[in-house]
Scaffold this motif. Structure first.
Motif, PDB file in Angstrom:
ATOM      1  N   VAL A  57      -6.289  -2.798  -1.741  1.00  0.00           N
ATOM      2  CA  VAL A  57      -4.968  -2.283  -2.104  1.00  0.00           C
ATOM      3  C   VAL A  57      -4.153  -3.417  -2.719  1.00  0.00           C
ATOM      4  N   SER A  58      -3.908  -3.329  -4.022  1.00  0.00           N
ATOM      5  CA  SER A  58      -3.130  -4.355  -4.707  1.00  0.00           C
ATOM      6  C   SER A  58      -1.835  -3.803  -5.288  1.00  0.00           C
ATOM      7  N   TYR A  59      -1.646  -2.473  -5.243  1.00  0.00           N
ATOM      8  CA  TYR A  59      -0.457  -1.834  -5.824  1.00  0.00           C
ATOM      9  C   TYR A  59      -0.096  -0.639  -4.968  1.00  0.00           C
ATOM     10  N   THR A  60       1.194  -0.447  -4.709  1.00  0.00           N
ATOM     11  CA  THR A  60       1.679   0.749  -4.013  1.00  0.00           C
ATOM     12  C   THR A  60       2.975   1.214  -4.682  1.00  0.00           C
ATOM     13  N   ALA A  61       3.316   2.481  -4.483  1.00  0.00           N
ATOM     14  CA  ALA A  61       4.547   3.049  -5.063  1.00  0.00           C
ATOM     15  C   ALA A  61       5.182   4.005  -4.061  1.00  0.00           C
ATOM     16  N   TRP A  62       5.327   3.573  -2.796  1.00  0.00           N
ATOM     17  CA  TRP A  62       5.927   4.417  -1.768  1.00  0.00           C
ATOM     18  C   TRP A  62       7.381   4.726  -2.097  1.00  0.00           C
ATOM     19  N   ALA A  63       7.809   5.927  -1.790  1.00  0.00           N
ATOM     20  CA  ALA A  63       9.225   6.273  -1.864  1.00  0.00           C
ATOM     21  C   ALA A  63       9.979   5.461  -0.812  1.00  0.00           C
ATOM     22  N   PRO A  64      11.281   5.260  -0.983  1.00  0.00           N
ATOM     23  CA  PRO A  64      12.048   4.495  -0.001  1.00  0.00           C
ATOM     24  C   PRO A  64      11.869   5.062   1.409  1.00  0.00           C
ATOM     25  N   GLY A  65      11.592   4.184   2.360  1.00  0.00           N
ATOM     26  CA  GLY A  65      11.411   4.601   3.744  1.00  0.00           C
ATOM     27  C   GLY A  65      10.029   5.109   4.081  1.00  0.00           C
ATOM     28  N   GLU A  66       9.148   5.193   3.107  1.00  0.00           N
ATOM     29  CA  GLU A  66       7.786   5.682   3.335  1.00  0.00           C
ATOM     30  C   GLU A  66       6.786   4.522   3.313  1.00  0.00           C
ATOM     31  N   PRO A  67       5.673   4.688   3.996  1.00  0.00           N
ATOM     32  CA  PRO A  67       5.268   5.825   4.837  1.00  0.00           C
ATOM     33  C   PRO A  67       6.018   5.790   6.167  1.00  0.00           C
ATOM     34  N   ASN A  68       6.625   6.918   6.538  1.00  0.00           N
ATOM     35  CA  ASN A  68       7.518   6.951   7.692  1.00  0.00           C
ATOM     36  C   ASN A  68       6.864   7.476   8.958  1.00  0.00           C
ATOM     37  N   ASN A  69       5.584   7.851   8.889  1.00  0.00           N
ATOM     38  CA  ASN A  69       4.927   8.401  10.080  1.00  0.00           C
ATOM     39  C   ASN A  69       3.557   7.768  10.250  1.00  0.00           C
ATOM     40  N   VAL A  70       3.517   6.455   9.999  1.00  0.00           N
ATOM     41  CA  VAL A  70       2.252   5.725  10.039  1.00  0.00           C
ATOM     42  C   VAL A  70       1.671   5.756  11.446  1.00  0.00           C
ATOM     43  N   ASN A 111       4.397   9.657  -0.758  1.00  0.00           N
ATOM     44  CA  ASN A 111       4.786  10.010   0.615  1.00  0.00           C
ATOM     45  C   ASN A 111       3.522  10.197   1.437  1.00  0.00           C
ATOM     46  N   ASP A 112       3.627   9.941   2.740  1.00  0.00           N
ATOM     47  CA  ASP A 112       2.490  10.208   3.624  1.00  0.00           C
ATOM     48  C   ASP A 112       2.629  11.608   4.213  1.00  0.00           C
ATOM     49  N   TRP A 113       1.500  12.333   4.279  1.00  0.00           N
ATOM     50  CA  TRP A 113       1.480  13.728   4.719  1.00  0.00           C
ATOM     51  C   TRP A 113       0.361  13.937   5.734  1.00  0.00           C
ATOM     52  N   ASP A 114       0.484  15.058   6.474  1.00  0.00           N
ATOM     53  CA  ASP A 114      -0.656  15.489   7.274  1.00  0.00           C
ATOM     54  C   ASP A 114      -1.630  16.226   6.354  1.00  0.00           C
ATOM     55  N   ASN A 115      -2.718  16.704   6.910  1.00  0.00           N
ATOM     56  CA  ASN A 115      -3.808  17.281   6.121  1.00  0.00           C
ATOM     57  C   ASN A 115      -3.481  18.738   5.775  1.00  0.00           C
ATOM     58  N   ARG A 116      -2.738  18.966   4.710  1.00  0.00           N
ATOM     59  CA  ARG A 116      -2.183  20.278   4.384  1.00  0.00           C
ATOM     60  C   ARG A 116      -2.554  20.675   2.959  1.00  0.00           C
ATOM     61  N   THR A 117      -2.287  21.945   2.620  1.00  0.00           N
ATOM     62  CA  THR A 117      -2.575  22.460   1.277  1.00  0.00           C
ATOM     63  C   THR A 117      -1.317  22.673   0.443  1.00  0.00           C
ATOM     64  N   SER A 118      -0.135  22.641   1.067  1.00  0.00           N
ATOM     65  CA  SER A 118       1.125  22.811   0.325  1.00  0.00           C
ATOM     66  C   SER A 118       2.228  22.064   1.047  1.00  0.00           C
ATOM     67  N   ASP A 119       3.333  21.796   0.333  1.00  0.00           N
ATOM     68  CA  ASP A 119       4.451  21.094   0.957  1.00  0.00           C
ATOM     69  C   ASP A 119       5.368  22.108   1.643  1.00  0.00           C
ATOM     70  N   PRO A 120       6.437  21.678   2.321  1.00  0.00           N
ATOM     71  CA  PRO A 120       7.281  22.620   3.079  1.00  0.00           C
ATOM     72  C   PRO A 120       7.917  23.725   2.259  1.00  0.00           C
ATOM     73  N   ILE A 121       8.079  23.551   0.924  1.00  0.00           N
ATOM     74  CA  ILE A 121       8.659  24.636   0.122  1.00  0.00           C
ATOM     75  C   ILE A 121       7.582  25.415  -0.629  1.00  0.00           C
ATOM     76  N   GLY A 122       6.336  25.169  -0.294  1.00  0.00           N
ATOM     77  CA  GLY A 122       5.247  25.982  -0.831  1.00  0.00           C
ATOM     78  C   GLY A 122       4.582  25.468  -2.094  1.00  0.00           C
ATOM     79  N   LEU A 123       4.948  24.276  -2.564  1.00  0.00           N
ATOM     80  CA  LEU A 123       4.292  23.740  -3.754  1.00  0.00           C
ATOM     81  C   LEU A 123       2.890  23.235  -3.399  1.00  0.00           C
ATOM     82  N   PRO A 124       1.944  23.395  -4.303  1.00  0.00           N
ATOM     83  CA  PRO A 124       0.554  23.057  -3.977  1.00  0.00           C
ATOM     84  C   PRO A 124       0.312  21.552  -3.909  1.00  0.00           C
ATOM     85  N   MET A 125      -0.643  21.177  -3.046  1.00  0.00           N
ATOM     86  CA  MET A 125      -1.128  19.798  -2.947  1.00  0.00           C
ATOM     87  C   MET A 125      -2.491  19.769  -3.626  1.00  0.00           C
ATOM     88  N   ASN A 126      -2.556  19.102  -4.769  1.00  0.00           N
ATOM     89  CA  ASN A 126      -3.778  19.097  -5.584  1.00  0.00           C
ATOM     90  C   ASN A 126      -4.386  17.703  -5.631  1.00  0.00           C
TER      91      ASN A 126
END
Length: 274
Positions: free
Chosen positions: A107-120, A141-156
């Motif tokens: 890992v030589s590059y990261t682009a986390w949003a501010p405050g992320e990853p917040n659930n390491v 952002n860090d996520w659990d193992n899901r297929t969509s975000d909280p508003i229903g957008l797909p995780m591809n």
């Protein structure tokens, strides 16, 4: 329960699983900056997307710099006019609070949003890029193992396939070692003399290909040599020793790959059978 009812429930369950498969939804697209091939997968969990990426001959995308980040985001973030969160190959599923790339690269590059990853270390083990309309678009952002975000957008998932480089030069060595430097090699103490500039890949014994790629060093050897250990030294007067690296096995191509993203100014490699 009557037998026909049980059979009906089984078929229904099977159909639901099939619909959730991480099948490709885009054509293979080549990034002209690195010549790697990328594919967008159907919405799925991170683990299903990574499994499909391996089946296709790659991994979920490794991002090494801002240019690769931007290209992936602009190519797939709103693919087919749909806002999408993009799974990439970064996770801490194997070692909590320690994010690594599924490709095995460092890992030589990261682009986390501010405050992320917040659930390491607490369940959100997988990284994805936010969609274009998000306030933190093109950030991770860090996520659990899901297929969509909280508003229903797909995780591809975004698959990255690194084509094996052509062998431009081949020189056998007497000791089965090769020196690789930031500049084209000309000779070394193990007998690989006369390697010409710009002919970077060199085949050694056992059959290993080493090539410099954008500041990194990639090594390939056949799966038949899986029992060997990669060792290195920066000075042939010193012994070869093991060092930290991760292997990626490509069964389709029959090779084992190691990518070293922070090589020294001069390194000598060998495969050693314990």
């Amino acid at each position: 329960m009557p037998p026909w009812t049980t059979k009906l429930l089984f078929l229904l369950s099977f159909t639901l699983v099939h619909l959730a498969a991480a099948d490709p939804i885009s054509q293979r697209t080549t990034n002209s900056s690195n010549n790697h091939i990328y594919i967008l997968l159907n919405a799925s969990t991170w683990t299903d997307a990574e499994a499909e990426a391996v089946a296709l001959g790659g991994h979920l995308a490794t991002i090494r710099n801002q240019a690769e980040e931007d290209w992936i985001f602009h190519t797939f973030g709103s693919y087919d006019n749909t806002q999408r969160l993009l799974w990439i190959g970064l996770s801490d599923r194997d070692r909590k609070s320690h994010f690594t790339w599924s490709s095995g690269e460092s890992v030589s590059y990261t682009a986390w949003a501010p405050g992320e990853p917040n659930n390491v270390g607490s369940g959100e083990d997988y990284a994805a890029i936010f969609y274009p309309n998000h306030s933190q678009r093109n950030k991770w952002n860090d996520w659990d193992n899901r297929t969509s975000d909280p508003i229903g957008l797909p995780m591809n998932g975004v698959v990255e396939i690194i084509p094996p480089p052509p062998i431009l030069a081949a020189n056998k060595t007497t000791a089965g070692t090769l020196a690789t430097t930031g500049k084209p090699a000309t000779s070394n103490a193990t007998g690989t003399a006369g390697i010409q500039p710009n002919l970077v890949p060199v085949e050694i014994t056992p059959a290993v290909t080493i090539t410099n790629v954008q500041g990194a060093v990639q090594l390939y050897w056949p799966i038949s040599a899986a029992g060997y250990t990669l060792e290195a030294t920066t000075n042939l007067a010193q012994p070869f020793t093991m060092f930290g690296y991760s292997e990626a096995t490509n069964t389709a191509l029959g090779i084992i790959t190691v990518t070293i993203t922070n090589p020294g100014d001069q390194m000598f490699f060998r495969l050693h059978k314990p």
